[in-house]
Design an enzyme around this catalytic site. Structure first.
Site, PDB file in Angstrom:
ATOM      1  NE  ARG A 166      -4.055  -1.925   0.325  1.00 15.18           N
ATOM      2  CZ  ARG A 166      -4.043  -3.181  -0.134  1.00 15.18           C
ATOM      3  NH1 ARG A 166      -2.987  -3.636  -0.789  1.00 15.18           N
ATOM      4  NH2 ARG A 166      -5.080  -3.967   0.027  1.00 15.18           N
ATOM      5  CB  SER A 251      -8.840  -1.601   4.132  1.00 20.66           C
ATOM      6  OG  SER A 251      -9.095  -2.918   3.737  1.00 20.66           O
ATOM      7  CD  GLU A 347      -6.071   1.042   1.775  1.00 16.40           C
ATOM      8  OE1 GLU A 347      -5.737  -0.085   2.170  1.00 16.40           O
ATOM      9  OE2 GLU A 347      -6.986   1.230   0.953  1.00 16.40           O
TER      10      GLU A 347
HETATM   11  P1  FAD Z   1      -8.957   8.412  -5.475  1.00 18.23           P
HETATM   12  O1  FAD Z   1      -9.681   8.047  -4.223  1.00 18.23           O
HETATM   13  O2  FAD Z   1      -9.618   9.357  -6.388  1.00 18.23           O
HETATM   14  O3  FAD Z   1      -7.520   8.979  -5.078  1.00 18.23           O
HETATM   15  C1  FAD Z   1      -6.723   8.304  -4.122  1.00 18.23           C
HETATM   16  C2  FAD Z   1      -5.388   9.058  -4.006  1.00 18.23           C
HETATM   17  O4  FAD Z   1      -4.647   8.951  -5.228  1.00 18.23           O
HETATM   18  C3  FAD Z   1      -5.544  10.566  -3.770  1.00 18.23           C
HETATM   19  O5  FAD Z   1      -4.475  11.003  -2.991  1.00 18.23           O
HETATM   20  C4  FAD Z   1      -5.438  11.160  -5.162  1.00 18.23           C
HETATM   21  O6  FAD Z   1      -4.977  12.496  -5.165  1.00 18.23           O
HETATM   22  C5  FAD Z   1      -4.410  10.237  -5.802  1.00 18.23           C
HETATM   23  N1  FAD Z   1      -4.629  10.099  -7.245  1.00 18.23           N
HETATM   24  C6  FAD Z   1      -5.719   9.553  -7.848  1.00 18.23           C
HETATM   25  N2  FAD Z   1      -5.557   9.536  -9.186  1.00 18.23           N
HETATM   26  C7  FAD Z   1      -4.350  10.101  -9.438  1.00 18.23           C
HETATM   27  C8  FAD Z   1      -3.616  10.358 -10.617  1.00 18.23           C
HETATM   28  N3  FAD Z   1      -4.088  10.056 -11.827  1.00 18.23           N
HETATM   29  N4  FAD Z   1      -2.416  10.953 -10.501  1.00 18.23           N
HETATM   30  C9  FAD Z   1      -1.937  11.284  -9.291  1.00 18.23           C
HETATM   31  N5  FAD Z   1      -2.576  11.053  -8.125  1.00 18.23           N
HETATM   32  C10 FAD Z   1      -3.760  10.462  -8.199  1.00 18.23           C
HETATM   33  N6  FAD Z   1      -7.666  -0.935  -2.546  1.00 18.23           N
HETATM   34  C11 FAD Z   1      -6.842  -1.992  -2.656  1.00 18.23           C
HETATM   35  O7  FAD Z   1      -5.630  -1.828  -2.818  1.00 18.23           O
HETATM   36  N7  FAD Z   1      -7.321  -3.264  -2.590  1.00 18.23           N
HETATM   37  C12 FAD Z   1      -8.631  -3.541  -2.429  1.00 18.23           C
HETATM   38  O8  FAD Z   1      -9.020  -4.702  -2.369  1.00 18.23           O
HETATM   39  C13 FAD Z   1      -9.530  -2.438  -2.325  1.00 18.23           C
HETATM   40  N8  FAD Z   1     -10.856  -2.656  -2.135  1.00 18.23           N
HETATM   41  C14 FAD Z   1     -11.704  -1.595  -2.031  1.00 18.23           C
HETATM   42  C15 FAD Z   1     -13.072  -1.854  -1.849  1.00 18.23           C
HETATM   43  C16 FAD Z   1     -13.971  -0.790  -1.737  1.00 18.23           C
HETATM   44  C17 FAD Z   1     -15.446  -1.091  -1.539  1.00 18.23           C
HETATM   45  C18 FAD Z   1     -13.505   0.547  -1.805  1.00 18.23           C
HETATM   46  C19 FAD Z   1     -14.479   1.681  -1.703  1.00 18.23           C
HETATM   47  C20 FAD Z   1     -12.146   0.804  -1.953  1.00 18.23           C
HETATM   48  C21 FAD Z   1     -11.233  -0.264  -2.073  1.00 18.23           C
HETATM   49  N9  FAD Z   1      -9.850  -0.055  -2.238  1.00 18.23           N
HETATM   50  C22 FAD Z   1      -8.996  -1.124  -2.386  1.00 18.23           C
HETATM   51  C23 FAD Z   1      -9.298   1.325  -2.249  1.00 18.23           C
HETATM   52  C24 FAD Z   1      -9.380   2.021  -3.629  1.00 18.23           C
HETATM   53  O9  FAD Z   1     -10.319   1.409  -4.463  1.00 18.23           O
HETATM   54  C25 FAD Z   1      -8.035   2.064  -4.340  1.00 18.23           C
HETATM   55  O10 FAD Z   1      -7.076   2.715  -3.543  1.00 18.23           O
HETATM   56  C26 FAD Z   1      -8.110   2.760  -5.693  1.00 18.23           C
HETATM   57  O11 FAD Z   1      -6.911   2.618  -6.407  1.00 18.23           O
HETATM   58  C27 FAD Z   1      -8.446   4.259  -5.566  1.00 18.23           C
HETATM   59  O12 FAD Z   1      -8.722   4.734  -6.855  1.00 18.23           O
HETATM   60  P2  FAD Z   1      -9.476   6.105  -7.066  1.00 18.23           P
HETATM   61  O13 FAD Z   1      -9.404   6.415  -8.515  1.00 18.23           O
HETATM   62  O14 FAD Z   1     -10.833   6.037  -6.486  1.00 18.23           O
HETATM   63  O15 FAD Z   1      -8.548   7.097  -6.243  1.00 18.23           O
HETATM   64  N1  EPU Z   2     -10.797 -10.218  10.622  1.00 22.96           N
HETATM   65  C1  EPU Z   2     -11.471 -10.307  11.808  1.00 22.96           C
HETATM   66  N2  EPU Z   2     -12.496  -9.431  12.041  1.00 22.96           N
HETATM   67  C2  EPU Z   2     -12.861  -8.500  11.128  1.00 22.96           C
HETATM   68  C3  EPU Z   2     -12.162  -8.390   9.912  1.00 22.96           C
HETATM   69  C4  EPU Z   2     -11.120  -9.275   9.677  1.00 22.96           C
HETATM   70  O1  EPU Z   2     -11.150 -11.139  12.655  1.00 22.96           O
HETATM   71  O2  EPU Z   2     -13.803  -7.754  11.401  1.00 22.96           O
HETATM   72  C5  EPU Z   2      -9.743 -11.175  10.316  1.00 22.96           C
HETATM   73  C6  EPU Z   2     -10.248 -12.140   9.239  1.00 22.96           C
HETATM   74  O3  EPU Z   2     -10.938 -13.220   9.798  1.00 22.96           O
HETATM   75  C7  EPU Z   2      -9.001 -12.579   8.559  1.00 22.96           C
HETATM   76  C8  EPU Z   2      -8.080 -11.373   8.721  1.00 22.96           C
HETATM   77  O4  EPU Z   2      -8.635 -10.542   9.736  1.00 22.96           O
HETATM   78  O5  EPU Z   2      -8.442 -13.673   9.249  1.00 22.96           O
HETATM   79  C9  EPU Z   2      -7.875 -10.596   7.435  1.00 22.96           C
HETATM   80  O6  EPU Z   2      -9.130 -10.166   6.937  1.00 22.96           O
HETATM   81  P1  EPU Z   2      -9.421 -10.077   5.353  1.00 22.96           P
HETATM   82  O7  EPU Z   2      -9.079 -11.349   4.694  1.00 22.96           O
HETATM   83  O8  EPU Z   2     -10.804  -9.554   5.200  1.00 22.96           O
HETATM   84  O9  EPU Z   2      -8.373  -9.068   4.792  1.00 22.96           O
HETATM   85  P2  EPU Z   2      -7.908  -7.659   5.292  1.00 22.96           P
HETATM   86  O10 EPU Z   2      -6.492  -7.794   5.763  1.00 22.96           O
HETATM   87  O11 EPU Z   2      -8.897  -7.104   6.231  1.00 22.96           O
HETATM   88  C10 EPU Z   2      -6.851  -6.955   3.024  1.00 22.96           C
HETATM   89  C11 EPU Z   2      -6.797  -5.674   2.251  1.00 22.96           C
HETATM   90  C12 EPU Z   2      -8.017  -5.566   1.362  1.00 22.96           C
HETATM   91  C13 EPU Z   2      -7.996  -6.739   0.378  1.00 22.96           C
HETATM   92  C14 EPU Z   2      -8.017  -8.044   1.171  1.00 22.96           C
HETATM   93  C15 EPU Z   2      -7.833  -9.252   0.289  1.00 22.96           C
HETATM   94  C16 EPU Z   2      -5.525  -4.075   3.549  1.00 22.96           C
HETATM   95  C17 EPU Z   2      -5.544  -2.856   4.408  1.00 22.96           C
HETATM   96  N3  EPU Z   2      -6.705  -4.547   3.152  1.00 22.96           N
HETATM   97  O12 EPU Z   2      -7.958  -6.857   3.908  1.00 22.96           O
HETATM   98  O13 EPU Z   2      -7.920  -4.356   0.599  1.00 22.96           O
HETATM   99  O14 EPU Z   2      -9.104  -6.700  -0.486  1.00 22.96           O
HETATM  100  O15 EPU Z   2      -6.942  -8.059   2.140  1.00 22.96           O
HETATM  101  O16 EPU Z   2      -6.502  -9.278  -0.175  1.00 22.96           O
HETATM  102  O17 EPU Z   2      -4.446  -4.569   3.212  1.00 22.96           O
HETATM  103  C18 EPU Z   2      -8.422  -2.038   0.672  1.00 22.96           C
HETATM  104  O18 EPU Z   2      -7.209  -1.834   0.637  1.00 22.96           O
HETATM  105  O19 EPU Z   2      -9.273  -1.099   0.679  1.00 22.96           O
HETATM  106  C19 EPU Z   2      -8.919  -3.411   0.711  1.00 22.96           C
HETATM  107  C20 EPU Z   2     -10.216  -3.728   0.790  1.00 22.96           C
END
Ligand code: FAD
Ligand code: EPU
Length: 353
Positions: A166, A251, A347
């Site tokens: 991240r 997250s 994050e």
């Molecule tokens: P924004 O929210 O618009 O911007 C995020 C940051 O990046 C800001 O600081 C912005 O200024 C900068 N930025 C954006 N675009 C540019 C650009 N073109 N040039 C320079 N800077 C820029 N993330 C994960 O890694 N793994 C996951 O599994 C994951 N699951 C998610 C699930 C949900 C339901 C949600 C809501 C979010 C999740 N995220 C996850 C977080 C998010 O989707 C990612 O970080 C994604 O890449 C953000 O993209 P965005 O275009 O919405 O960025």
């Molecule tokens: N857990 C709990 N209680 C909770 C939530 C999680 O006990 O309420 C435990 C789960 O049981 C599991 C562990 O924590 O054993 C990890 O949980 P999970 O698999 O849901 O993954 P996470 O670490 O919470 C990360 C990323 C996610 C990504 C998933 C799958 C980060 C900060 N988050 O979540 O990314 O989708 O793994 O790879 O690294 C995001 O960045 O926005 C995001 C959703």
């Protein structure tokens, strides 16, 4: 060329927490020329700049007294690859999960573990998006960046992006305000495109425990890309809230990384602690588990809350302000620190925190 500028613009429709916040100025940039024209515009050139993609990793704890630029550079095209891999150039404003689905459909697999992540191609390298055992860095050839201070385009290799969990060089970029952590006014570095590198010899990445379980439950012993894609979307659908229904940014905290000693101490007090060993003897702790263990899952403070199914996700329960969500986040941080002595870092990019 000139780009239209809107003053006192509402940001509510443009970020996934859906809270009300305003930008002093807002513009949409669909090309480098559009960025150049904003750079020359006396009304905004010396203000702080914030690039907004899908707004799925940002929390507006206050209004933004600067220029918000909505990234709209489009295009998905195959460019010269090599014998080992395909190369696909994706515009910074393309929707990430649509691109993943589209490439899979046209026999260009490799991104299926990253299916369903909201946001844009341009934001993907900012925090090196990752899920279910794959990080963007592993599928990236280069990042095309417009350096607004000098008005030049650079092609950065993954090494130059200094990717981590991240994390990337962009998050630590001190110069220019277009990027996280940057405080200076004026245009900073803007990701206008990324070039993916998708190996021609596809192999499933199915070792992530939850994904492995899901595939087994579906009877998929030798899953292809489509099966991995479907399994990932099914898991995500079960435990992550849909921002269209319940505002959130995925997250809210990063999983903290601690030393072997700290890990051993924590485990002695909390044997059910969830953690993952990393190279070099350190451990990544599941922040969701830490928050859950503090009894905060489902907790509500004002109109903000900790999601019932995944304690790492903070939600807007309806009509919350960004400030309320930020106050909840700080309370969660404090409770985890008091109970475990561990600091959990947000994050998303926090504006005005
Ligand atoms: P924004 O929210 O618009 O911007 C995020 C940051 O990046 C800001 O600081 C912005 O200024 C900068 N930025 C954006 N675009 C540019 C650009 N073109 N040039 C320079 N800077 C820029 N993330 C994960 O890694 N793994 C996951 O599994 C994951 N699951 C998610 C699930 C949900 C339901 C949600 C809501 C979010 C999740 N995220 C996850 C977080 C998010 O989707 C990612 O970080 C994604 O890449 C953000 O993209 P965005 O275009 O919405 O960025
Ligand atoms: N857990 C709990 N209680 C909770 C939530 C999680 O006990 O309420 C435990 C789960 O049981 C599991 C562990 O924590 O054993 C990890 O949980 P999970 O698999 O849901 O993954 P996470 O670490 O919470 C990360 C990323 C996610 C990504 C998933 C799958 C980060 C900060 N988050 O979540 O990314 O989708 O793994 O790879 O690294 C995001 O960045 O926005 C995001 C959703």
């Amino acid at each position: 060329m000139s780009v239209s500028l809107q003053q006192h613009a509402s940001l509510q429709p443009f970020h996934t927490f859906g809270t009300e916040a305003r930008a002093a100025w807002m513009a949409v940039a669909d090309s480098v020329d559009a960025l150049r024209s904003l750079r020359m515009d006396a009304r905004v050139r010396d203000l702080p700049w914030l690039i907004l993609g899908g707004g799925s990793n940002v929390l507006f704890a206050s209004d933004f007294e600067g220029l918000v630029i909505r990234m709209a550079v489009r295009g998905v095209e195959e460019v010269d690859g090599d014998t080992d891999a395909w190369r696909i150039r994706v515009g910074g404003g393309e929707n990430w999960s649509d691109v993943v689905a589209r490439l899979l459909h046209s026999d260009r697999p490799g991104l299926e573990n990253l299916a369903g992540i909201p946001g844009t191609g341009g934001a993907a390298p900012i925090q090196n998006i990752g899920a279910y055992g794959v990080e963007l860095a592993e599928r990236l050839h280069s990042v095309t960046v417009w350096d607004g201070r000098h008005d030049v385009l650079h092609e950065l290799s993954p090494e130059e992006c200094e990717f981590g969990y991240r994390d990337s060089v962009f998050k630590r970029d001190g110069g220019g305000s277009g990027l996280p952590g940057a405080e200076l006014a004026g245009p900073g570095r803007v990701v206008v495109a990324i070039t993916l590198r998708l190996p021609r010899r596809w192999a499933a990445v199915a070792g992530y425990a939850e994904l492995e379980r899901e595939l087994r439950a579906r009877g998929e012993e030798r899953p292809g890309p489509r099966e991995v894609f479907d399994a990932v979307l099914a898991i995500r659908g079960r435990k992550l809230p849909d921002p269209a229904v319940l505002g959130n940014a995925g997250s809210f905290f990063k999983n903290p990384i601690v030393s072997r000693e700290v890990h051993a101490e924590l485990l002695a007090h909390a044997p059910s602690l969830v953690s993952y060993p990393l190279a070099g003897g350190r451990y990544k702790l599941a922040a969701g588990w830490l928050i859950d263990a503090c009894g905060l899952k489902g907790y509500t403070r004002g109109r903000a809350g900790v999601f019932e199914k995944q304690a790492l996700v903070l939600v807007n329960r309806g009509g919350a302000s960004g400030r309320e969500i930020w106050e909840l986040a700080q309370e969660v941080q404090e409770r985890v620190r008091e109970r475990f002595g561990v600091c959990i870092e947000p994050e998303p990019r926090i504006i005005g925190g």
